[in-house]
Design an enzyme around this catalytic site. Structure first.
Site, PDB file in Angstrom:
ATOM      1  N   ARG A 141       0.838  -1.190   0.000  1.00  0.00           N
ATOM      2  CA  ARG A 141       0.000   0.000   0.000  1.00  0.00           C
ATOM      3  C   ARG A 141       0.879   1.249   0.000  1.00  0.00           C
ATOM      4  NH1 ARG A 141      -2.115  -3.657   3.788  1.00  0.00           N
ATOM      5  NH2 ARG A 141      -4.188  -4.467   3.231  1.00  0.00           N
ATOM      6  N   LYS A 166      -1.986  -1.875   7.578  1.00  0.00           N
ATOM      7  CA  LYS A 166      -3.421  -1.765   7.794  1.00  0.00           C
ATOM      8  C   LYS A 166      -3.859  -2.776   8.849  1.00  0.00           C
ATOM      9  CE  LYS A 166      -7.664  -1.213   5.095  1.00  0.00           C
ATOM     10  NZ  LYS A 166      -8.270  -1.297   3.746  1.00  0.00           N
ATOM     11  N   HIS A 241      -2.495   4.174  -6.062  1.00  0.00           N
ATOM     12  CA  HIS A 241      -2.899   2.943  -5.388  1.00  0.00           C
ATOM     13  C   HIS A 241      -3.119   1.801  -6.379  1.00  0.00           C
ATOM     14  CE1 HIS A 241      -4.521   0.452  -2.196  1.00  0.00           C
ATOM     15  NE2 HIS A 241      -5.586   0.208  -2.933  1.00  0.00           N
ATOM     16  N   ARG A 244      -0.723  -1.188  -6.884  1.00  0.00           N
ATOM     17  CA  ARG A 244      -0.930  -2.377  -6.044  1.00  0.00           C
ATOM     18  C   ARG A 244      -1.875  -3.356  -6.729  1.00  0.00           C
ATOM     19  NH1 ARG A 244      -1.217  -4.299  -0.680  1.00  0.00           N
ATOM     20  NH2 ARG A 244      -3.263  -4.990   0.047  1.00  0.00           N
ATOM     21  N   HIS A 275      -3.596  -8.680   3.239  1.00  0.00           N
ATOM     22  CA  HIS A 275      -5.047  -8.747   3.371  1.00  0.00           C
ATOM     23  C   HIS A 275      -5.420  -9.494   4.648  1.00  0.00           C
ATOM     24  CE1 HIS A 275      -5.718  -8.197  -1.237  1.00  0.00           C
ATOM     25  NE2 HIS A 275      -5.702  -7.048  -0.594  1.00  0.00           N
ATOM     26  N   TYR A 284      -9.650  -9.922  -6.891  1.00  0.00           N
ATOM     27  CA  TYR A 284      -8.836  -9.629  -8.068  1.00  0.00           C
ATOM     28  C   TYR A 284      -9.141 -10.579  -9.226  1.00  0.00           C
ATOM     29  CZ  TYR A 284      -6.025  -6.374  -5.342  1.00  0.00           C
ATOM     30  OH  TYR A 284      -5.611  -5.317  -4.581  1.00  0.00           O
TER      31      TYR A 284
END
Length: 309
Positions: A141, A166, A241, A244, A275, A284
């Site tokens: 990120r 995150k 972003h 990514r 994640h 994705y």
């Protein structure tokens, strides 16, 4: 302190213990409690939540974001006192919940790096090509990259450490030797522009401080424009972003083309990307038509021949 203020403090403590940061939510919920106080209300109602969320001028997405900040707090309160009401999901509709990802081709990534080297300020011409390149080969990120410090690059082991990513999670990212060498060259060149300090951000401003994400976003948009990387539609514009997203999709494409076990690889990719839930990585699979086509071809072979899908 009022009962609602204390409840908010307790709520934030519980959620942060689970890894959530909630900086924006804390600010918004504080404003919501200010609104309730002005209305003389001591309980959360759907009417009050909706009135507060839609009070300022702005697009529906902003109103929905404000209301979405209230919903989990209202659910927390409702579990303790049923008099509090929980606004239903989807009360404010504003279109798709995800922006359309701009998937960069390898040629476009190369064009972005080349164009970034031509930025007028020498430090920018050094920092931005390295930042874009690191994002392209790790899929981290933007905020994680900007939070990196010098000591997070282990050149001997070929590891980049993402700290406090995150949801407060940290992870180790193995990188190719060429990436390690590029980072070392960058560090040597960067130290000619900024003073040496004991602890320093990897990507810095001329004062030696960490870079600001909004400024990075603005500079990236200018780089993309100069590189001829243009919007594909009103909903699909080049963003930093999206590098990514491009990394994740390219990794999956390579796996399909090489005949790898994609289902077995997805949890590893999920961990590498940081994640929390594998479903965020599975998304994705639907992000690129080429991925859907390859997945469909593999499924068809499986149905016709029994080959592993």
């Amino acid at each position: 302190m009022s009962a609602l203020r204390q409840a908010l403090a307790d709520y934030l403590t519980v959620r942060r213990a689970l890894g959530y940061k909630l900086e924006r939510a804390e600010k918004l919920l504080g404003q919501f409690l200010d609104y309730l106080h002005g209305e003389g209300a001591h309980t959360v109602t759907v009417e009050h939540a909706l009135a507060w969320a839609t009070a300022p001028a702005g697009d529906p997405w902003w109103h929905a974001l404000r209301l979405n900040a209230v919903r989990p707090f209202a659910a927390y309160l409702h579990a303790r006192d049923p008099h509090h009401e929980v606004p239903p999901a989807g009360l404010i509709r504003y279109g798709s919940s995800r922006a359309t990802p701009y998937l960069y081709s390898p040629a476009q990534i190369e064009a972005l790096v080349t164009t970034a080297r031509q930025l007028p300020f020498p430090l920018h011409a050094l920092v931005y090509p390295t930042l874009i390149g690191l994002l392209a080969v790790t899929g981290m990120r933007v905020g994680e990259a900007l939070a990196l410090q010098d000591q997070d690059v282990d050149a001997q082991q070929g590891i980049v450490t993402v700290r406090d990513g995150k949801f407060g999670k940290s992870r180790l990212l193995p990188v190719h030797p060429s990436t390690t060498e590029a980072l070392l060259r960058y560090l040597q060149a960067r130290d000619q522009f900024v003073p040496t300090t004991a602890v320093r951000a990897l990507f810095v401003t001329s004062s030696g401080g960490p870079m600001d994400r909004p400024n990075v976003g603005r500079t990236f948009r200018q780089i993309a424009k100069n590189a001829g990387v243009t919007a594909r539609s009103a909903a699909c514009r080049p963003r930093v972003h999206d590098i990514r997203h491009s990394f994740a999709v390219a990794t999956l494409l390579d796996a399909y083309r090489n005949g790898d076990d994609v289902q077995a690889m997805l949890p590893r990719l999920s961990t590498y990307l940081g994640h929390v839930q594998p479903k965020d990585t599975y998304w994705y699979l639907s992000a690129a038509p080429e991925l859907l086509a390859l997945a469909g071809e593999r499924l068809e072979r499986h149905l016709n021949t029994g080959e592993a899908a």
